[in-house]
Design a protein around this motif. Structure first.
Motif, short mmCIF file in Angstrom:
data_model
loop_
_atom_site.label_atom_id
_atom_site.label_comp_id
_atom_site.label_asym_id
_atom_site.label_seq_id
_atom_site.Cartn_x
_atom_site.Cartn_y
_atom_site.Cartn_z
N UNK A 57 -13.13 -83.38 -3.62
CA UNK A 57 -11.66 -83.26 -3.61
C UNK A 57 -11.01 -84.07 -4.72
N UNK A 58 -11.73 -85.02 -5.28
CA UNK A 58 -11.20 -85.78 -6.42
C UNK A 58 -10.93 -84.84 -7.58
N UNK A 59 -11.54 -83.67 -7.57
CA UNK A 59 -11.34 -82.67 -8.63
C UNK A 59 -10.30 -81.63 -8.22
N UNK A 60 -9.47 -81.96 -7.24
CA UNK A 60 -8.36 -81.09 -6.80
C UNK A 60 -8.85 -79.73 -6.30
N UNK A 61 -9.88 -79.75 -5.46
CA UNK A 61 -10.41 -78.52 -4.88
C UNK A 61 -10.54 -78.69 -3.38
N UNK A 62 -10.64 -77.59 -2.67
CA UNK A 62 -10.93 -77.59 -1.25
C UNK A 62 -12.37 -77.15 -1.06
N UNK A 63 -13.05 -77.73 -0.10
CA UNK A 63 -14.43 -77.35 0.20
C UNK A 63 -14.38 -76.23 1.23
N UNK A 64 -14.98 -75.08 0.89
CA UNK A 64 -14.99 -73.94 1.80
C UNK A 64 -16.35 -73.73 2.46
N UNK A 65 -17.38 -74.40 1.93
CA UNK A 65 -18.70 -74.32 2.55
C UNK A 65 -19.51 -75.53 2.11
N UNK A 66 -20.34 -76.03 2.99
CA UNK A 66 -21.19 -77.18 2.67
C UNK A 66 -22.55 -77.00 3.33
N UNK A 67 -23.58 -77.32 2.57
CA UNK A 67 -24.95 -77.24 3.08
C UNK A 67 -25.69 -78.50 2.66
N UNK A 68 -26.56 -78.97 3.52
CA UNK A 68 -27.44 -80.10 3.18
C UNK A 68 -28.80 -79.50 2.87
N UNK A 69 -29.26 -79.73 1.63
CA UNK A 69 -30.49 -79.08 1.18
C UNK A 69 -31.43 -80.07 0.51
N UNK A 70 -32.68 -79.67 0.43
CA UNK A 70 -33.67 -80.44 -0.31
C UNK A 70 -33.62 -79.99 -1.76
N UNK A 71 -33.31 -80.91 -2.64
CA UNK A 71 -33.30 -80.61 -4.06
C UNK A 71 -34.53 -81.20 -4.71
N UNK A 72 -34.66 -81.05 -6.02
CA UNK A 72 -35.84 -81.58 -6.71
C UNK A 72 -35.94 -83.11 -6.66
N UNK A 73 -34.79 -83.78 -6.51
CA UNK A 73 -34.80 -85.25 -6.49
C UNK A 73 -34.41 -85.83 -5.13
N UNK A 74 -34.45 -85.03 -4.10
CA UNK A 74 -34.08 -85.51 -2.77
C UNK A 74 -33.00 -84.65 -2.15
N UNK A 75 -32.40 -85.15 -1.08
CA UNK A 75 -31.39 -84.38 -0.37
C UNK A 75 -30.07 -84.35 -1.13
N UNK A 76 -29.44 -83.18 -1.10
CA UNK A 76 -28.14 -82.99 -1.75
C UNK A 76 -27.24 -82.15 -0.85
N UNK A 77 -25.95 -82.37 -0.99
CA UNK A 77 -24.98 -81.49 -0.37
C UNK A 77 -24.61 -80.44 -1.42
N UNK A 78 -24.77 -79.17 -1.09
CA UNK A 78 -24.33 -78.08 -1.95
C UNK A 78 -22.98 -77.63 -1.42
N UNK A 79 -21.95 -77.80 -2.23
CA UNK A 79 -20.59 -77.51 -1.81
C UNK A 79 -20.05 -76.30 -2.55
N UNK A 80 -19.38 -75.42 -1.84
CA UNK A 80 -18.65 -74.32 -2.45
C UNK A 80 -17.19 -74.74 -2.44
N UNK A 81 -16.56 -74.72 -3.63
CA UNK A 81 -15.21 -75.25 -3.81
C UNK A 81 -14.23 -74.15 -4.16
N UNK A 86 -16.02 -72.44 -7.32
CA UNK A 86 -17.09 -73.08 -8.06
C UNK A 86 -18.05 -73.74 -7.08
N UNK A 87 -19.12 -74.29 -7.63
CA UNK A 87 -20.11 -74.99 -6.81
C UNK A 87 -20.24 -76.41 -7.32
N UNK A 88 -20.58 -77.31 -6.44
CA UNK A 88 -20.82 -78.69 -6.82
C UNK A 88 -22.00 -79.21 -6.01
N UNK A 89 -22.69 -80.17 -6.60
CA UNK A 89 -23.81 -80.82 -5.93
C UNK A 89 -23.48 -82.29 -5.79
N UNK A 90 -23.65 -82.81 -4.59
CA UNK A 90 -23.41 -84.22 -4.32
C UNK A 90 -24.70 -84.84 -3.81
#
Length: 111
Positions: A64-88, A96-100
């Motif tokens: 949200x610091x980027x002035x977007x609303x999150x419309x979907x969130x998933x917790x996934x295993x990425x190549x470097x560990x767990x990440x939240x995949x967010x649809x903004x 757009x998509x973001x990875x946290x």
């Protein structure tokens, strides 16, 4: 004039919903291709209870610091560990998509 504006807003909303659905299909395709494996609800609860990841609310604040609303969130295993995949969804309707990083809560890309 008002009817035209309302119709345009409805079309923008429909487009945003379709774009969000397309983004979700992309996540699912990546999961099937082995690029990321999203956790089931039971797995998410277990990981969250263990304290190994930051709360989803912290990941959402990062996006949200980027002035977007999150419309979907998933917790996934990425190549470097767990990440939240967010649809903004931005105020202009752009999806757009973001990875946290789920351990630090820091935005790593996208958005």
């Amino acid at each position: 004039m008002l009817a035209a504006a309302t119709a345009a807003a409805s079309l923008d909303t429909a487009f945003a919903v379709r774009a969000a659905a397309a983004a979700e299909l992309t996540v699912l395709a990546q999961a099937k291709a082995g690029k990321s494996q999203c956790l089931t609800p039971a797995q998410r609860r277990s990981v969250a209870a263990s304290g190994k990841v930051v709360p989803l609310s912290k990941a959402i604040r990062a996006a949200r610091a980027r002035k977007t609303d999150v419309v979907d969130a998933r917790l996934c295993k990425g190549p470097k560990g767990l990440v939240y995949l967010l649809t903004l969804l931005a105020q202009d309707g752009k999806v757009t998509r973001a990875t946290v990083d789920a351990t630090s809560g820091l935005l790593t890309d996208g958005g």
